[in-house]
Design a protein around this motif. Structure first.
Motif, PDB file in Angstrom:
ATOM      1  N   ASP A 134      -5.065  23.581  65.552  1.00 35.42           N
ATOM      2  CA  ASP A 134      -4.436  23.137  64.062  1.00 35.42           C
ATOM      3  C   ASP A 134      -5.950  22.899  63.200  1.00 35.42           C
ATOM      4  O   ASP A 134      -6.956  23.407  63.748  1.00 35.42           O
ATOM      5  N   ASN A 135      -5.675  22.602  62.009  1.00 31.43           N
ATOM      6  CA  ASN A 135      -6.906  22.500  61.088  1.00 31.43           C
ATOM      7  C   ASN A 135      -8.072  21.781  61.646  1.00 31.43           C
ATOM      8  O   ASN A 135      -9.280  21.787  61.006  1.00 31.43           O
ATOM      9  N   SER A 136      -7.953  20.647  62.511  1.00 29.06           N
ATOM     10  CA  SER A 136      -9.067  19.894  63.033  1.00 29.06           C
ATOM     11  C   SER A 136      -9.672  20.702  64.183  1.00 29.06           C
ATOM     12  O   SER A 136     -10.566  20.183  64.653  1.00 29.06           O
ATOM     13  N   ASP A 137      -9.201  21.723  64.657  1.00 29.80           N
ATOM     14  CA  ASP A 137      -9.685  22.557  65.737  1.00 29.80           C
ATOM     15  C   ASP A 137     -10.431  23.670  65.020  1.00 29.80           C
ATOM     16  O   ASP A 137      -9.648  24.401  64.366  1.00 29.80           O
ATOM     17  N   ILE A 138     -11.580  24.014  65.826  1.00 27.63           N
ATOM     18  CA  ILE A 138     -12.301  25.040  65.043  1.00 27.63           C
ATOM     19  C   ILE A 138     -13.013  25.980  66.064  1.00 27.63           C
ATOM     20  O   ILE A 138     -13.514  25.254  67.239  1.00 27.63           O
ATOM     21  N   SER A 168      -4.933  27.376  63.298  1.00 30.32           N
ATOM     22  CA  SER A 168      -5.953  26.543  62.366  1.00 30.32           C
ATOM     23  C   SER A 168      -6.108  27.187  61.188  1.00 30.32           C
ATOM     24  O   SER A 168      -6.373  28.347  61.105  1.00 30.32           O
ATOM     25  N   GLY A 169      -6.055  26.534  59.973  1.00 29.26           N
ATOM     26  CA  GLY A 169      -6.411  26.848  58.665  1.00 29.26           C
ATOM     27  C   GLY A 169      -7.880  26.550  58.403  1.00 29.26           C
ATOM     28  O   GLY A 169      -8.028  26.722  57.036  1.00 29.26           O
ATOM     29  N   SER A 170      -8.633  26.091  59.140  1.00 31.65           N
ATOM     30  CA  SER A 170     -10.145  25.649  58.654  1.00 31.65           C
ATOM     31  C   SER A 170     -10.776  26.757  58.368  1.00 31.65           C
ATOM     32  O   SER A 170     -10.856  27.878  58.875  1.00 31.65           O
ATOM     33  N   THR A 171     -11.688  26.396  57.261  1.00 35.44           N
ATOM     34  CA  THR A 171     -12.573  27.559  56.779  1.00 35.44           C
ATOM     35  C   THR A 171     -13.618  27.742  57.477  1.00 35.44           C
ATOM     36  O   THR A 171     -14.527  28.479  57.254  1.00 35.44           O
ATOM     37  N   GLU A 172     -13.917  26.893  58.453  1.00 35.45           N
ATOM     38  CA  GLU A 172     -15.032  26.913  59.281  1.00 35.45           C
ATOM     39  C   GLU A 172     -14.979  27.717  60.447  1.00 35.45           C
ATOM     40  O   GLU A 172     -15.780  28.059  61.307  1.00 35.45           O
TER      41      GLU A 172
END
Length: 198
Positions: A134-138, A168-172
């Motif tokens: 998810d978004n907190s996972d990179i 995950s939708g993280s930009t990182e």
């Protein structure tokens, strides 16, 4: 799970400047929830892997240790999740083998950014894969032109392992200067989406 040194669940060990040789199984087996400090060791001449451990402990290994000269020259990752642990997966003297015991997918989850060093090789057993949940996972897999990061199946050919799946939708999230070979064996979801990177 025989090993020269075996860390049971919730155990603790500082293993530094040591040599583990001539074993009948893995040199070091780390169980779930164990705490490991590991540096400048030599593990060789074991029948199995030099180290077998959960994903949560992968970042405990250092690139200065010599893990070559074993029956199976890979560090085996046996768990299905990073369990919220963060850190860097170092470029070791041998590749990693993603081989979860209770499933096929290794999940980066629980708010756990994972960085993979340039030059690192991850091998995946048949139908295994990597999922960023998810978004907190990179996932930061930043190789270089001279030291790409390699994601490959343990068997040659097309479609031998699942691939890498991003929820995950993280930009990182980054995959740069990487080689992803032989993926696309099975879908990650009921939509039958398959590919090297999804």
């Amino acid at each position: 799970k025989l090993a020269k040194t075996h860390l049971r669940r919730d155990s603790r060990l500082v293993l530094t400047d040591s040599t583990l040789i001539h074993g009948g199984a893995s040199g070091l087996y780390v169980g779930s929830s164990a705490t490991l400090t590991f540096s400048n060791n030599q593990i060789s001449d074991h029948a199995d892997h030099p180290v077998t451990l959960p994903a949560a402990n992968v970042s405990d290994l250092d690139s200065d240790s010599d893990l070559t000269g074993n029956g199976l020259d890979t560090v085996r990752i046996h768990s299905v999740s990073t369990d919220g642990h963060r850190g860097t997966w170092h470029n070791l003297s041998v590749p990693y083998l993603v081989d979860p015991e209770n499933g096929d997918v290794l999940a980066i989850k629980g708010g756990s950014p994972i960085t993979i060093e340039a030059g690192t090789e991850l091998r995946f057993r048949a139908d295994a894969g990597l999922k960023v949940v998810d978004n907190s996972d990179i996932l930061i897999a930043q190789g270089t032109e001279s030291e790409p990061i390699r994601f490959v199946g343990i068997s040659p050919g097309a479609g031998t392992w699942r691939g890498i799946f991003f929820e995950s939708g993280s930009t990182e999230n980054v995959i740069d200067h990487a080689e992803i070979t032989g993926a696309g064996s099975l879908a990650f979801n009921s939509n039958n989406n398959r590919g090297a990177v999804i």
